[in-house]
Design an enzyme around this catalytic site. Structure first.
Site, short mmCIF file in Angstrom:
data_model
loop_
_atom_site.label_atom_id
_atom_site.label_comp_id
_atom_site.label_asym_id
_atom_site.label_seq_id
_atom_site.Cartn_x
_atom_site.Cartn_y
_atom_site.Cartn_z
N HIS B 119 0.88 -1.17 0.00
CA HIS B 119 0.00 0.00 0.00
C HIS B 119 0.91 1.22 0.00
O HIS B 119 2.02 1.16 0.53
CB HIS B 119 -0.82 -0.07 1.30
CG HIS B 119 -1.89 0.96 1.44
ND1 HIS B 119 -1.63 2.25 1.81
CD2 HIS B 119 -3.24 0.87 1.28
CE1 HIS B 119 -2.79 2.91 1.89
NE2 HIS B 119 -3.77 2.09 1.57
N ASP B 193 3.12 -4.29 8.00
CA ASP B 193 1.89 -3.53 7.83
C ASP B 193 0.73 -4.49 8.12
O ASP B 193 0.44 -5.38 7.33
CB ASP B 193 1.82 -2.99 6.40
CG ASP B 193 0.48 -2.34 6.07
OD1 ASP B 193 -0.43 -2.36 6.93
OD2 ASP B 193 0.34 -1.80 4.96
N GLN B 196 -4.53 -4.88 7.19
CA GLN B 196 -5.55 -5.82 6.70
C GLN B 196 -5.50 -7.17 7.41
O GLN B 196 -6.34 -8.04 7.13
CB GLN B 196 -5.40 -6.04 5.18
CG GLN B 196 -5.58 -4.79 4.34
CD GLN B 196 -7.00 -4.24 4.39
OE1 GLN B 196 -7.93 -4.89 4.87
NE2 GLN B 196 -7.18 -3.03 3.90
N LYS B 219 -10.44 -0.18 11.05
CA LYS B 219 -10.68 -1.36 10.22
C LYS B 219 -11.07 -2.57 11.07
O LYS B 219 -11.30 -3.65 10.56
CB LYS B 219 -9.44 -1.68 9.39
CG LYS B 219 -9.15 -0.67 8.27
CD LYS B 219 -8.15 -1.25 7.32
CE LYS B 219 -7.38 -0.27 6.46
NZ LYS B 219 -8.10 0.73 5.75
N CYS B 357 -4.98 2.76 -3.34
CA CYS B 357 -3.70 3.23 -2.82
C CYS B 357 -2.57 2.23 -3.08
O CYS B 357 -1.69 2.05 -2.23
CB CYS B 357 -3.79 3.55 -1.33
SG CYS B 357 -5.08 4.73 -0.97
#
Lengths: 128, 400
Positions: B119, B193, B196, B219, B357
């Protein structure tokens, strides 16, 4: 809600008018929309203060491509100083649809590109 | 579906869009919030709103206690060794910026290794760091099916100072083998990261043996405006703060300042107290269901959707649900993703369209944009059926 994809938008998306390029055009102008990757290139030929011929190439959503096609029909033979006066309202009227703040960017991209093209023509004219 | 009973906790799922009941398939962008989270935030503002760490009065004490309990809850949730290893920031993007710039002197001119599926938020901070430090930036690719090229990673990891990589791609859906990567590159600083992944599966920082983890509350059922930078304590001690001001200092004179202890060194200014309170409520809610159950549910829905969608659209990323997080990006030949999303919206279905993104990733696979349906614990198979029906309509409308 009125459906976004009216007959007229789908018609222009499926059978775009003035699609293609003009060899040795007076002005070639490209613009894009980073939100969705819509791209429009206008090829413009001028006769004094009018647009003599216009063609476009592009890729992107149906709204942006249909708007480019419809706009190309409208501006051919028109005075450039009338074209630069066109705004969001006229584009929404042309498309028979009203769009939200995100989607309107797609509809306005062709007009934005066209205006940039006209301005660079005017700029060139005064330079020489 | 086992989790269907939880739908009633989400007030927004009852609303109608264009006369149809909302089918929310955009949780990878932001999740919806259960009433438990909304009520916790209201309760804070109505009953114990005060600034933290400096007010001696009762409300100040109560707010401070709630804020620090949120930190402890997060620390336990990801199995951090200590609560001080949890830094509250605005979101994943800010966490990765604090990490990149905090590591500036440690990384120096050493190589920074990323993947090609990052991302923008796990790409641009490192791009900038590489430019500032005059350091080398390198990338590990992914194969045709969207899997990370592990052999390539083994080669390139050898002299890498930092490896910054996503645990679950927000476009391909691919779940990367973080533990294996941390083993391969045991000398490098491993930055993950988790935007997600943390909301959708059990993530244990000690078991994965990683150094830094970034993720956002919004999220994972929590409010917007609060996220987490986790880093090992010894690393945090060496890292430079990124934002300066009050709360992050110990001693201040007109010309100098010394930094506060962890975690406050990285938390300048009044933080998002209500956000932390809501975040804690979100984690409590997720843990009540159990992250393993949520992962199983995501996988079931994804598996079902992959089967149903494969006849209708071009699916991006791995074919097997077990290798994916709960999202599916796709294209439909010459129909632009924005047009897909607009038609679906007429049926009350919310999906994402665009480049999500991740522009370099889209360029790499030769498309400008994609459409993405993403799932969470409140989604059902019936909603996938509605998605399929609406996509069939897209096909009819744009038939040339």
């Amino acid at each position: 809600m009125k459906e976004i994809y009216s007959e007229i938008i789908l018609d222009h998306w499926k059978n775009p008018r003035n699609k293609g390029r003009i060899e040795n055009a007076d002005i070639v102008i490209e613009d894009s929309n980073p939100l969705c990757g819509d791209k429009i290139t206008f090829y413009l030929d001028f006769e004094k203060e009018t647009i003599r011929d216009v063609k476009f190439e592009g890729s992107g959503c149906a709204i942006s491509q249909a708007a480019a096609s419809m706009l190309s029909e409208i501006v051919k033979g028109k005075n450039i100083y009338d074209i630069v006066k066109l705004e969001k309202d006229e584009i929404e009227k042309m498309l028979h649809v009203s769009l939200g703040p995100n989607r309107i960017k797609c509809a306005l991209l062709p007009l934005k590109a066209l205006k940039l093209g006209i301005y660079s023509y005017i700029g060139k004219k005064y330079k020489t | 579906m086992r989790l269907e009973k939880y739908r009633k906790d989400f007030p927004i799922l009852k609303i109608k869009i264009n006369g149809k009941r909302l089918v929310y398939l955009d949780s990878a962008a932001t999740s919806q919030k259960p009433k438990q989270v909304i009520e916790a935030i209201t309760d804070y503002y109505q009953n114990y709103n005060a600034n933290i760490h400096r007010s001696i009065h009762s409300l100040g004490e109560e707010a401070t206690k709630a804020y620090e309990e949120a930190r402890e809850t997060v620390a336990k949730f990801i199995n951090a060794e200590k609560p001080e290893e949890v830094i509250f920031v605005r979101n994943t993007t800010e966490a990765l910026n604090v990490a990149a710039f905090g590591l500036r002197k440690i990384v120096s001119t050493g190589k920074i290794l990323l993947s090609e599926m990052e991302h923008h938020s796990n790409l641009i901070p490192w791009q900038q760091l590489a430019k500032i430090n005059n350091a080398k930036l390198d990338f590990v690719g992914f194969d045709q099916d969207g899997y990370l090229k592990i052999e390539e990673l083994k080669q390139k990891a050898r002299n890498a100072k930092v490896i910054a990589i996503t645990q679950a791609s927000n476009v391909l859906g691919t779940i990367n083998p973080i533990k294996e990567i941390a083993e391969i590159a045991s000398d490098a600083i491993i930055v993950v990261d988790g935007a997600q992944s943390v909301p959708h599966m059990p993530v244990d920082v000690q078991e994965l043996d990683i150094d830094i983890l970034a993720f956002s509350a919004h999220k994972m059922l929590g409010p917007t405006g609060i996220g987490v930078l986790y880093a090992r304590e010894e690393l945090l001690k060496k890292m430079e703060p990124f934002i300066f001001g009050s709360e992050m200092i110990k001693e201040v004179s007109f010309n100098n300042a010394s930094w506060n202890d962890l975690p406050y060194k990285f938390e300048a200014g009044t933080p998002h107290i209500a956000g932390a309170v809501g975040f804690k409520a979100a984690i409590d809610y997720l843990q009540k269901i159990g992250m393993k159950n949520i992962r199983r549910h995501d996988q079931e829905i994804t598996d079902y959707a992959l089967k149903k969608l494969s006849k209708l659209v071009n699916i991006i990323g791995p074919k097997k649900a077990k290798d994916r997080s709960g999202l599916i990006a796709f294209t439909m030949n010459d129909v632009h993703p924005h047009d897909i999303a607009a038609i679906l919206n007429e049926d009350g279905i919310a999906i994402r369209s665009g480049h999500h993104c991740a522009m370099p990733l889209h360029t790499k696979i030769g498309i400008n944009a994609s459409a993405r349906a993403s799932f969470y614990l409140y989604n059902t198979k019936q909603e996938i059926d509605l998605l399929v029906k609406s996509l069939e309509k897209v096909k009819r409308v744009f038939e040339k």
